[in-house]
Design an enzyme around this catalytic site. Structure first.
Site, short mmCIF file in Angstrom:
data_model
loop_
_atom_site.label_atom_id
_atom_site.label_comp_id
_atom_site.label_asym_id
_atom_site.label_seq_id
_atom_site.Cartn_x
_atom_site.Cartn_y
_atom_site.Cartn_z
N ASP A 1 52.84 29.98 34.77
CA ASP A 1 52.24 31.14 34.10
C ASP A 1 52.12 30.87 32.60
OD1 ASP A 1 52.16 32.61 36.45
OD2 ASP A 1 53.88 33.88 35.96
N ARG B 1 44.29 28.76 36.45
CA ARG B 1 44.10 30.19 36.72
C ARG B 1 43.60 30.81 35.41
NH1 ARG B 1 49.45 33.21 36.99
NH2 ARG B 1 49.63 32.60 39.17
#
Ligand SMILES: Cc1cc2nc3c(=O)[nH]c(=O)nc-3n(C[C@H](O)[C@H](O)[C@H](O)COP(=O)(O)OP(=O)(O)OC[C@H]3O[C@@H](n4cnc5c(N)ncnc54)[C@H](O)[C@@H]3O)c2cc1C
Length: 327
Positions: free
Chosen positions: A154, A204
């Protein structure tokens, strides 16, 4: 960053508000909407249900910024446990038997894992040192490799962006089963998109969830959205199985239309959405044949994640404020 969003994030960080929301049972249903459970076992049950609806999962143990090396080692052990438990799932065993030896595993859409994990470098001990966090990350990636799985790193607040990019650049040379997240609200993001394309790593793409100053991030939503579409198209063209993590229906429409016009097959990218948000959109896209992955957070350290979700939908935060004044 809109004013409402910035107010919610600042208010949520105040110690008395934090204390009240964490302790009061009144907010439990709202918390439960976004968080799959306190334990890994609860999160696995929620994941099974999502997988049985034809969607994919990324499992996330909540928590950020460890205060000591000991805490980071506990987090690492949990990541490894998550990978071990995932590998035991019957659906994963079946998938591994069918696709696990695919030579381009995790890179072009030919063998995309049904359930992977998302991790945070601050939970791997980044505040305790880059080398320490990198050793932990490498240990997690080694386990994931053994199970033919993928680990998404992340992206956190901008003070960590450069260190995260550098670390991913280094470990990707040894572990192709990882990739990171790029935030379109950052001015630097066009350059970072080019960087990950040159590495051939999976990305992402998100708008970005942290409270950032105008010196590093676009203050206006329109600029963030425009960058999302521009960078999304660039990633689709580059073809390393990008993940578009957004609940913004107009962005979803623009990117699907672009892929269609360019003849890019639906198997070559995925959409990602957060647990508990826009289930209608998740299921509609899956029914249309798109890959959709749900980010499933669990654990008791839910407060920072929960505040970011409130900030994205100030109506939820107003519900809390109203309850505080009533009570
Ligand atoms: C799978 C996934 C992983 C992510 N990982 C990261 C990460 O690593 N780093 C990072 O900084 N950010 C991450 N984010 C968060 C992201 O940056 C955005 O903050 C978040 O996705 C909201 O932006 P949006 O693209 O949905 O667009 P927005 O313009 O914020 O929202 C579009 C529409 O989606 C719906 N919606 C959005 N949020 C909510 C909510 N909380 N409650 C109810 N409805 C909502 C509403 O209908 C809204 O109108 C992630 C998001 C997803 C989906």
């Amino acid at each position: 960053m809109t004013l409402a969003r910035s107010i919610v994030l600042k208010t949520a960080a105040l110690p008395p508000v934090k204390h009240l929301v964490r302790k009061s049972f009144l907010f439990r249903p709202l918390v439960r909407r976004f968080i799959a459970g306190d334990t890994l076992e609860e999160a696995l049950v929620a994941s099974e249900a999502i997988l049985s609806r034809g969607l994919k999962v990324s499992l996330d143990i909540l928590g950020e910024n460890t205060a000591s090396e000991k805490e980071a080692l506990v987090a690492k052990a949990t990541y490894i446990k998550m990978l071990e438990r995932i590998a035991e799932m019957p659906l994963v065993k079946k998938w591994n038997a069918e696709h696990g030896d695919s030579p381009d595993l995790n890179r072009t859409g030919a063998g995309i894992e049904p359930i992977n994990i998302s991790i945070k470098l601050t939970q791997c001990g980044l505040d305790q040192g880059v080398e320490f966090a990198e050793r932990n990350l490498r240990d997690v990636l080694e386990t994931a490799k053994k199970f033919k799985n993928f680990v998404r790193v992340d992206m956190e607040a901008s003070e960590y962006t450069e260190r995260t990019m550098e670390m991913i650049g280094r470990v990707f040379q040894d572990y192709k089963n990882t990739g990171t997240v790029l935030q379109t609200y950052l001015y630097r993001n066009d350059d970072d998109v080019e960087k990950v394309i040159s590495w051939q790593a999976r990305v992402r793409l998100v708008k970005g969830a942290y409270l950032e100053p105008a010196t590093v991030a676009f203050p206006e939503k329109a600029d963030v959205d425009e960058a999302y579409i521009r960078q999304g198209k660039r990633l689709l063209d580059a073809g390393m199985y990008p993940a578009f993590a957004t609940q913004d229906e107009s962005i979803v429409k623009d990117l699907t239309a672009y892929a269609k016009a360019k003849g890019i097959d639906k198997s070559k990218f995925e959409f990602q959405m957060l647990y508990g948000i826009r289930r209608d959109l998740q299921e509609g896209l899956a029914a249309d044949g798109y890959n959709v992955r749900i980010y499933v957070p669990f654990g008791d350290a839910w407060y920072p994640y929960f505040s970011r979700r409130l900030a994205e939908r100030p109506a939820n935060a107003f519900f809390i404020v109203k309850s505080l004044f009533k009570g």
